[in-house]
Write an enzyme that holds these catalytic residues in place. Sequence first.
Site, PDB file in Angstrom:
ATOM      1  N   GLU A  95       0.880   7.473   3.913  1.00 38.61           N
ATOM      2  CA  GLU A  95       1.408   8.813   3.620  1.00 38.61           C
ATOM      3  C   GLU A  95       1.954   9.467   4.881  1.00 38.61           C
ATOM      4  O   GLU A  95       2.956  10.194   4.833  1.00 38.61           O
ATOM      5  CB  GLU A  95       0.312   9.681   2.999  1.00 38.61           C
ATOM      6  CG  GLU A  95      -0.205   9.188   1.653  1.00 38.61           C
ATOM      7  CD  GLU A  95       0.882   9.122   0.600  1.00 38.61           C
ATOM      8  OE1 GLU A  95       1.792   9.985   0.620  1.00 38.61           O
ATOM      9  OE2 GLU A  95       0.849   8.208  -0.237  1.00 38.61           O
ATOM     10  N   ASP A  99       5.001   1.865   4.426  1.00 38.51           N
ATOM     11  CA  ASP A  99       4.102   0.717   4.607  1.00 38.51           C
ATOM     12  C   ASP A  99       4.251   0.138   6.018  1.00 38.51           C
ATOM     13  O   ASP A  99       3.261  -0.226   6.659  1.00 38.51           O
ATOM     14  CB  ASP A  99       4.411  -0.370   3.575  1.00 38.51           C
ATOM     15  CG  ASP A  99       3.887  -0.037   2.186  1.00 38.51           C
ATOM     16  OD1 ASP A  99       3.036   0.876   2.074  1.00 38.51           O
ATOM     17  OD2 ASP A  99       4.326  -0.680   1.219  1.00 38.51           O
TER      18      ASP A  99
END
Length: 344
Positions: free
Chosen positions: A189, A282
Site C-alpha cells: 500500500e 508489489d
Amino acid sequence: LFGGEPREIRDSLLFCAAWHLFDTFVSLPFEIYSTFSIEQRYGFNKTTASLFITDKLKTLALTAIIGAPILAGLLALIRAVGPRFLAAYVGGFVLCVSLFFMTIFPIWIQPLFNKYEPLEPGALRTAIEDLARSVSYPLYKIFTVDGSKRSGHSNAYMFGFFKFKRIVIYDTLLTQASHDEIVAILAHELGHWYHFHTLLGFVVTQLYTVAAFATFATVMSHADIYRSFGFAADPAAPDSHTAGAPIMIGLLLFFTTLWEPVDHFLSFLLTLNSRRMEFQADAYATNLRKHDPLQRGLVKITFENLGVLDPDPWYSAYHYSHPPLLERLKAIDTNAAANDKKTL
C-alpha cells in the site's frame, strides 16, 4: 412535467428520487440472494437482517441529504453557464465536491457503518510505525475496523491528506495473516503512496469529468437527440441550452447512449493502468525486502477470499482491477531476483 428553473430542479430531484427508489427495490432481491445465500453458502456473510436493513436506510438517507443538494447545484450550474464554458465550470464544481467528500467520508460517513478503533500497542503496531518511518511516510494514526460484522472478507488501506495519513486494517485480516505478512501488505500500500497512484487516480477522474462534459456541451442543444427518444424539443426555445428539454433528460440520454461506448473504452484503459500500478506497488514492497511475506500474505488473502487463481486472460484484462495472483507472484519473483543480482 418540467418547467422554469426552480420547478425544473425540483421536478428533476423528485424524478431522480423515484428512479433511485425503484432501482433500489428492483435490485433488493438480488442483493438479498447475494448476501444471504451465495455469501452465506461460502462462509463469508456475517450480516444480520437488521444490519442489512439499517445499512439500506442509512444509504438512502445519505443519498437524499448529500446527493440531492449536489445534483441541484449541478443542474443550476449547467442552466446558468450554458455550453461555452460548461466543462471548466463543472470540472471546478466536481473538484470541490470531491475534496469535500474526501474530507468528510472517513470522519463522518464511514463511522456510521463501522467502528474504528486505534490499533493496540504491541509488536504489530511497532512494526508498522517502523516501516512508515523508514520510508518517511507521515503516519498519523493506525485503526482497525470491524469488517467482520458484515463479512469474512479482508482488506487494508490508507487515506488522508498531507501529514494526517491514516492506515486502516480490517479485523478479519488480523486473524488471517501473520504480523510479517500484514506489514508486507502495508508495504504494498505504501507503494501506491510512493508512486502517487492515489493522486494520479484523482487527477484522471477530474479529467474524465471535464472530457465528458466538454463532449456533452457540444450536443446538449441538438433537438434531434431528444426527439429520437420521444421527447419534445425546440432548438429555438428561449432560456434553454437543451432545446427546451429538461437538463436532467439531456444528461441521462447523453451518458446512457452517446457516452456509453466511450465510457467502456476509457474504463478498459483505467483497468489496465490499475493493474500496472498494482505491479508497481508489489515491486516497491519487494524493494523493501518484503517479497517473501508479501507472497505468503497474497496467497492467504486469495484463498481466504476464495479468489480465482488463474482466470481467463481476456476476461480478467477487462474486469479485474488487480492482476491475477499467479501473475503477481511471478512478477514478485522476477523483481526479487533482479534485486539479488544488484547486491552481488
